[in-house]
Design a protein around this motif. Sequence first.
Motif, PDB file in Angstrom:
ATOM      1  N   PRO A 128       0.079   3.927 -32.262  1.00 15.21           N
ATOM      2  CA  PRO A 128       1.067   3.460 -31.725  1.00 15.21           C
ATOM      3  C   PRO A 128       1.313   2.826 -30.161  1.00 15.21           C
ATOM      4  O   PRO A 128       1.953   1.953 -29.973  1.00 15.21           O
ATOM      5  CB  PRO A 128       1.889   4.974 -31.665  1.00 15.21           C
ATOM      6  CG  PRO A 128       1.386   5.698 -32.498  1.00 15.21           C
ATOM      7  CD  PRO A 128      -0.120   5.334 -32.275  1.00 15.21           C
ATOM      8  N   THR A 129       0.373   3.278 -29.480  1.00 15.20           N
ATOM      9  CA  THR A 129       0.202   2.740 -28.091  1.00 15.20           C
ATOM     10  C   THR A 129      -1.224   2.368 -27.627  1.00 15.20           C
ATOM     11  O   THR A 129      -2.005   2.839 -28.373  1.00 15.20           O
ATOM     12  CB  THR A 129       0.424   3.723 -26.926  1.00 15.20           C
ATOM     13  OG1 THR A 129      -0.195   4.999 -27.141  1.00 15.20           O
ATOM     14  CG2 THR A 129       2.122   4.287 -27.346  1.00 15.20           C
ATOM     15  N   VAL A 130      -1.277   1.756 -26.740  1.00 14.64           N
ATOM     16  CA  VAL A 130      -2.743   1.556 -26.089  1.00 14.64           C
ATOM     17  C   VAL A 130      -3.768   2.709 -25.984  1.00 14.64           C
ATOM     18  O   VAL A 130      -4.712   2.738 -26.293  1.00 14.64           O
ATOM     19  CB  VAL A 130      -2.790   0.451 -24.918  1.00 14.64           C
ATOM     20  CG1 VAL A 130      -4.093   0.512 -24.537  1.00 14.64           C
ATOM     21  CG2 VAL A 130      -2.146  -0.805 -25.359  1.00 14.64           C
ATOM     22  N   VAL A 131      -3.085   3.636 -25.165  1.00 12.43           N
ATOM     23  CA  VAL A 131      -3.657   4.885 -25.097  1.00 12.43           C
ATOM     24  C   VAL A 131      -4.018   5.687 -26.460  1.00 12.43           C
ATOM     25  O   VAL A 131      -5.151   6.200 -26.512  1.00 12.43           O
ATOM     26  CB  VAL A 131      -3.008   5.879 -23.893  1.00 12.43           C
ATOM     27  CG1 VAL A 131      -1.824   6.349 -24.664  1.00 12.43           C
ATOM     28  CG2 VAL A 131      -3.762   7.040 -23.349  1.00 12.43           C
TER      29      VAL A 131
ATOM     30  N   HIS B  82       8.677 -10.270 -30.497  1.00 18.46           N
ATOM     31  CA  HIS B  82       8.227  -9.560 -29.746  1.00 18.46           C
ATOM     32  C   HIS B  82       7.062  -8.642 -30.468  1.00 18.46           C
ATOM     33  O   HIS B  82       6.908  -8.743 -31.744  1.00 18.46           O
ATOM     34  CB  HIS B  82       9.524  -8.260 -29.373  1.00 18.46           C
ATOM     35  CG  HIS B  82      10.384  -8.943 -28.647  1.00 18.46           C
ATOM     36  ND1 HIS B  82      10.444  -9.008 -27.516  1.00 18.46           N
ATOM     37  CD2 HIS B  82      11.639  -9.329 -29.264  1.00 18.46           C
ATOM     38  CE1 HIS B  82      11.471  -9.346 -27.044  1.00 18.46           C
ATOM     39  NE2 HIS B  82      12.408  -9.877 -28.271  1.00 18.46           N
ATOM     40  N   LEU B  83       6.017  -8.157 -29.916  1.00 20.03           N
ATOM     41  CA  LEU B  83       4.732  -7.613 -30.566  1.00 20.03           C
ATOM     42  C   LEU B  83       5.011  -6.279 -30.873  1.00 20.03           C
ATOM     43  O   LEU B  83       5.797  -5.428 -30.132  1.00 20.03           O
ATOM     44  CB  LEU B  83       3.765  -7.741 -29.373  1.00 20.03           C
ATOM     45  CG  LEU B  83       3.473  -9.138 -29.086  1.00 20.03           C
ATOM     46  CD1 LEU B  83       2.175  -9.069 -28.068  1.00 20.03           C
ATOM     47  CD2 LEU B  83       3.014 -10.000 -30.257  1.00 20.03           C
ATOM     48  N   VAL B  84       4.573  -5.730 -31.962  1.00 22.78           N
ATOM     49  CA  VAL B  84       4.502  -4.046 -32.338  1.00 22.78           C
ATOM     50  C   VAL B  84       3.287  -3.608 -32.932  1.00 22.78           C
ATOM     51  O   VAL B  84       2.470  -4.523 -33.632  1.00 22.78           O
ATOM     52  CB  VAL B  84       5.652  -3.814 -33.296  1.00 22.78           C
ATOM     53  CG1 VAL B  84       5.718  -2.486 -33.769  1.00 22.78           C
ATOM     54  CG2 VAL B  84       7.070  -4.713 -33.321  1.00 22.78           C
ATOM     55  N   MET B  85       2.687  -2.763 -32.409  1.00 27.01           N
ATOM     56  CA  MET B  85       1.417  -2.068 -33.110  1.00 27.01           C
ATOM     57  C   MET B  85       2.020  -1.178 -33.958  1.00 27.01           C
ATOM     58  O   MET B  85       2.327   0.024 -33.517  1.00 27.01           O
ATOM     59  CB  MET B  85       0.750  -1.591 -31.851  1.00 27.01           C
ATOM     60  CG  MET B  85      -0.119  -2.660 -31.068  1.00 27.01           C
ATOM     61  SD  MET B  85      -1.516  -1.989 -29.971  1.00 27.01           S
ATOM     62  CE  MET B  85      -0.583  -0.837 -29.040  1.00 27.01           C
ATOM     63  N   ILE B  86       1.745  -1.232 -35.436  1.00 26.35           N
ATOM     64  CA  ILE B  86       2.016  -0.245 -36.460  1.00 26.35           C
ATOM     65  C   ILE B  86       1.378  -0.761 -37.373  1.00 26.35           C
ATOM     66  O   ILE B  86       1.298  -1.872 -37.654  1.00 26.35           O
ATOM     67  CB  ILE B  86       3.724  -0.160 -36.221  1.00 26.35           C
ATOM     68  CG1 ILE B  86       3.959   1.189 -37.120  1.00 26.35           C
ATOM     69  CG2 ILE B  86       4.271  -1.237 -37.167  1.00 26.35           C
ATOM     70  CD1 ILE B  86       5.591   1.558 -37.090  1.00 26.35           C
ATOM     71  N   GLY B  87       1.144   0.292 -38.421  1.00 27.71           N
ATOM     72  CA  GLY B  87       0.253   0.072 -39.339  1.00 27.71           C
ATOM     73  C   GLY B  87       1.150  -0.771 -40.618  1.00 27.71           C
ATOM     74  O   GLY B  87       0.516  -1.598 -41.047  1.00 27.71           O
TER      75      GLY B  87
ATOM     76  N   GLU C 113      10.034   0.669 -27.461  1.00 27.39           N
ATOM     77  CA  GLU C 113      10.193   0.918 -26.152  1.00 27.39           C
ATOM     78  C   GLU C 113       9.012   1.951 -25.723  1.00 27.39           C
ATOM     79  O   GLU C 113       8.356   1.939 -24.753  1.00 27.39           O
ATOM     80  CB  GLU C 113      11.547   1.465 -26.007  1.00 27.39           C
ATOM     81  CG  GLU C 113      12.590   0.535 -26.245  1.00 27.39           C
ATOM     82  CD  GLU C 113      14.125   1.120 -25.933  1.00 27.39           C
ATOM     83  OE1 GLU C 113      14.369   2.177 -25.923  1.00 27.39           O
ATOM     84  OE2 GLU C 113      15.054   0.350 -25.996  1.00 27.39           O
ATOM     85  N   HIS C 114       9.057   3.102 -26.641  1.00 24.93           N
ATOM     86  CA  HIS C 114       7.747   4.019 -26.349  1.00 24.93           C
ATOM     87  C   HIS C 114       6.558   3.341 -26.406  1.00 24.93           C
ATOM     88  O   HIS C 114       5.590   3.791 -25.401  1.00 24.93           O
ATOM     89  CB  HIS C 114       7.658   5.102 -27.340  1.00 24.93           C
ATOM     90  CG  HIS C 114       8.969   6.117 -27.219  1.00 24.93           C
ATOM     91  ND1 HIS C 114       9.183   6.737 -26.118  1.00 24.93           N
ATOM     92  CD2 HIS C 114       9.949   6.531 -28.228  1.00 24.93           C
ATOM     93  CE1 HIS C 114      10.303   7.457 -26.472  1.00 24.93           C
ATOM     94  NE2 HIS C 114      10.726   7.463 -27.513  1.00 24.93           N
ATOM     95  N   MET C 115       6.227   2.313 -27.170  1.00 28.76           N
ATOM     96  CA  MET C 115       4.890   1.811 -27.121  1.00 28.76           C
ATOM     97  C   MET C 115       4.545   1.165 -25.725  1.00 28.76           C
ATOM     98  O   MET C 115       3.509   1.156 -25.324  1.00 28.76           O
ATOM     99  CB  MET C 115       4.939   0.547 -28.362  1.00 28.76           C
ATOM    100  CG  MET C 115       3.676  -0.071 -28.541  1.00 28.76           C
ATOM    101  SD  MET C 115       4.049  -1.467 -29.427  1.00 28.76           S
ATOM    102  CE  MET C 115       4.463  -2.727 -28.515  1.00 28.76           C
ATOM    103  N   HIS C 116       5.733   0.362 -25.063  1.00 30.48           N
ATOM    104  CA  HIS C 116       5.331  -0.413 -23.838  1.00 30.48           C
ATOM    105  C   HIS C 116       5.285   0.843 -22.636  1.00 30.48           C
ATOM    106  O   HIS C 116       4.921   0.507 -21.641  1.00 30.48           O
ATOM    107  CB  HIS C 116       6.378  -1.097 -23.697  1.00 30.48           C
ATOM    108  CG  HIS C 116       6.607  -2.613 -24.432  1.00 30.48           C
ATOM    109  ND1 HIS C 116       5.277  -3.581 -24.255  1.00 30.48           N
ATOM    110  CD2 HIS C 116       7.040  -3.115 -25.401  1.00 30.48           C
ATOM    111  CE1 HIS C 116       5.482  -4.351 -25.076  1.00 30.48           C
ATOM    112  NE2 HIS C 116       6.436  -3.987 -25.932  1.00 30.48           N
ATOM    113  N   SER C 117       5.710   2.104 -23.091  1.00 29.58           N
ATOM    114  CA  SER C 117       5.515   3.017 -21.935  1.00 29.58           C
ATOM    115  C   SER C 117       4.156   3.323 -21.787  1.00 29.58           C
ATOM    116  O   SER C 117       3.797   3.769 -20.649  1.00 29.58           O
ATOM    117  CB  SER C 117       6.614   4.317 -22.164  1.00 29.58           C
ATOM    118  OG  SER C 117       6.081   4.999 -23.244  1.00 29.58           O
ATOM    119  N   ASN C 118       3.278   3.086 -23.093  1.00 30.85           N
ATOM    120  CA  ASN C 118       2.081   3.711 -22.995  1.00 30.85           C
ATOM    121  C   ASN C 118       1.941   5.162 -22.794  1.00 30.85           C
ATOM    122  O   ASN C 118       0.756   5.634 -22.583  1.00 30.85           O
ATOM    123  CB  ASN C 118       0.999   2.857 -21.992  1.00 30.85           C
ATOM    124  CG  ASN C 118      -0.274   2.850 -22.461  1.00 30.85           C
ATOM    125  OD1 ASN C 118      -0.532   2.754 -23.714  1.00 30.85           O
ATOM    126  ND2 ASN C 118      -1.300   3.015 -21.745  1.00 30.85           N
TER     127      ASN C 118
END
Length: 498
Positions: A348-351, A129-134, A481-486
């Motif tokens: 954390p998210t795309v937005v 699974h993909l995660v956007m985090i530093g 889960e929050h990341m995918h909520s955008n």
Amino acid sequence: MGEEVDHQEFSRADRTRHREKVRRSLDVLASMLREPAFAAEDPMTGLEVELNLVDAQEEPSLSSAEVLDAVADPDFQTELGQFNVEINVAPARLRPAAPGGPGGLTVFEESLRRSLNDAEAASAPLGAHLVMIGVLPTLGHGHMTPASLSPNPRYALLSEQILAARGEDIVIDVKGVERLETATDSIVPEAACTSTQLHVQTSPEDFAPYWNASQAISGIQLALGANSPFLLGRELWRETRIPLFEQATDTRSEELKAQGVRPRVWFGERWVTSVFDLFEENVRYFPALLPIVDDEDPAAVLAEGGVPSLAELRLHNGTIYRWNRPVYDIADGVPHLRVENRVLPAGPTVVDTMANAAFYFGLVRALVEEDRPVWSRMSFSAAEENFHLGARHGIEAEVYWPGVGQAAATELVLRRLLPLAHDGLLAWGAETAEADRLLGVIEQRCLQGTNGAEWFVRRVHAETSLERPEALRRALRDYREHMHSNEPVHTWEVPAAR
């Protein structure tokens, strides 16, 4: 990702030939900068995002090769670690491509969101699974070994050359809320640092103002966007990625540090007057890590009316990790220059990512167009101090700004910098509604005092009955889960302490 290279060994003669060639390339670049050779009439912007891979237990997943095969998208590329991949989003202009159409920031946002969704769908059957985090908070010491390096020969070669130049193991020592001391025999800790990279194309005349403006606001960017509070189980800086990257690629022994030798991960030491200043510093101060010599004669190519690749200069530049890096590149046979802003972590998210991009693109444009540039009223050392204050303290940082003095970064942004960023976005041709929406995320982040790092720390500390590793796993599960909520990070809830 950088230039592809084959694994090889280098002789003393290789290094001598490379030094001579890269100096000739520098002379050719100087000649090109005196001519109207560069594409700059209608500048583009760009975006790259580095990602982490985790398994169902939120542990690092060493599966980048399998994920890239499954995704089968050329916009996804390898990165340093087997638990990393990178997305390169197609360049765009910030104004709408057609009347009534979406602006460039919205195009970036839609493209990045679509790519992430498609990649998640392709990688999930593999258990990844993909995660956007530093910095991935569930990384352990067992992941910090050469076995975690991607099979791309460039990375093994870089690791070998950095360790050879240093002559001893790399020491990681970060003092933050807690302290981490460890050592490594490879550059794998660099793979723990996943970033968002923003690109601004400029003319040769405008490069120095855009680079100087980027340097001046780097500390503010970090304060707003910090998203790396944990490393190897320890709570350190709010953007631990900064000291980690600085130390993980340091070729200097303790003796060379004491002598004042410059580090390869470098904020710099002065405002510049030309892009040439930065490339010249790179050649003057830093020995080549990858002294590979191309067959091209750049002077002959230029004399014949062609565009030289300057391969040695570009590869050398790619092994000096300025937080705002100069880039020489060629597109459709035309050379161009751009500032690569490497300050921000992923997520954390795309937005949130696009809000950070809107703030950067807008603010640098506004600062460049001011009658009295901010870098003429601010010492370079003050900008560097802001950079480390923003990394250490995140959203709670206090920074220096000309005409204001020391101030909370959030207050500075709300009162002074957000209006400038808005004006700058409109100057790029962005739509007012787009600027309002994305900069509104920055505004609320400041008002709520919540960025990615703050949310994650609060979420971990809410698990008062759990050991740190389990608290980190649970927090990362909720984060994904929050990341995918955008939904932007300032809207995420934190459960009550339990």
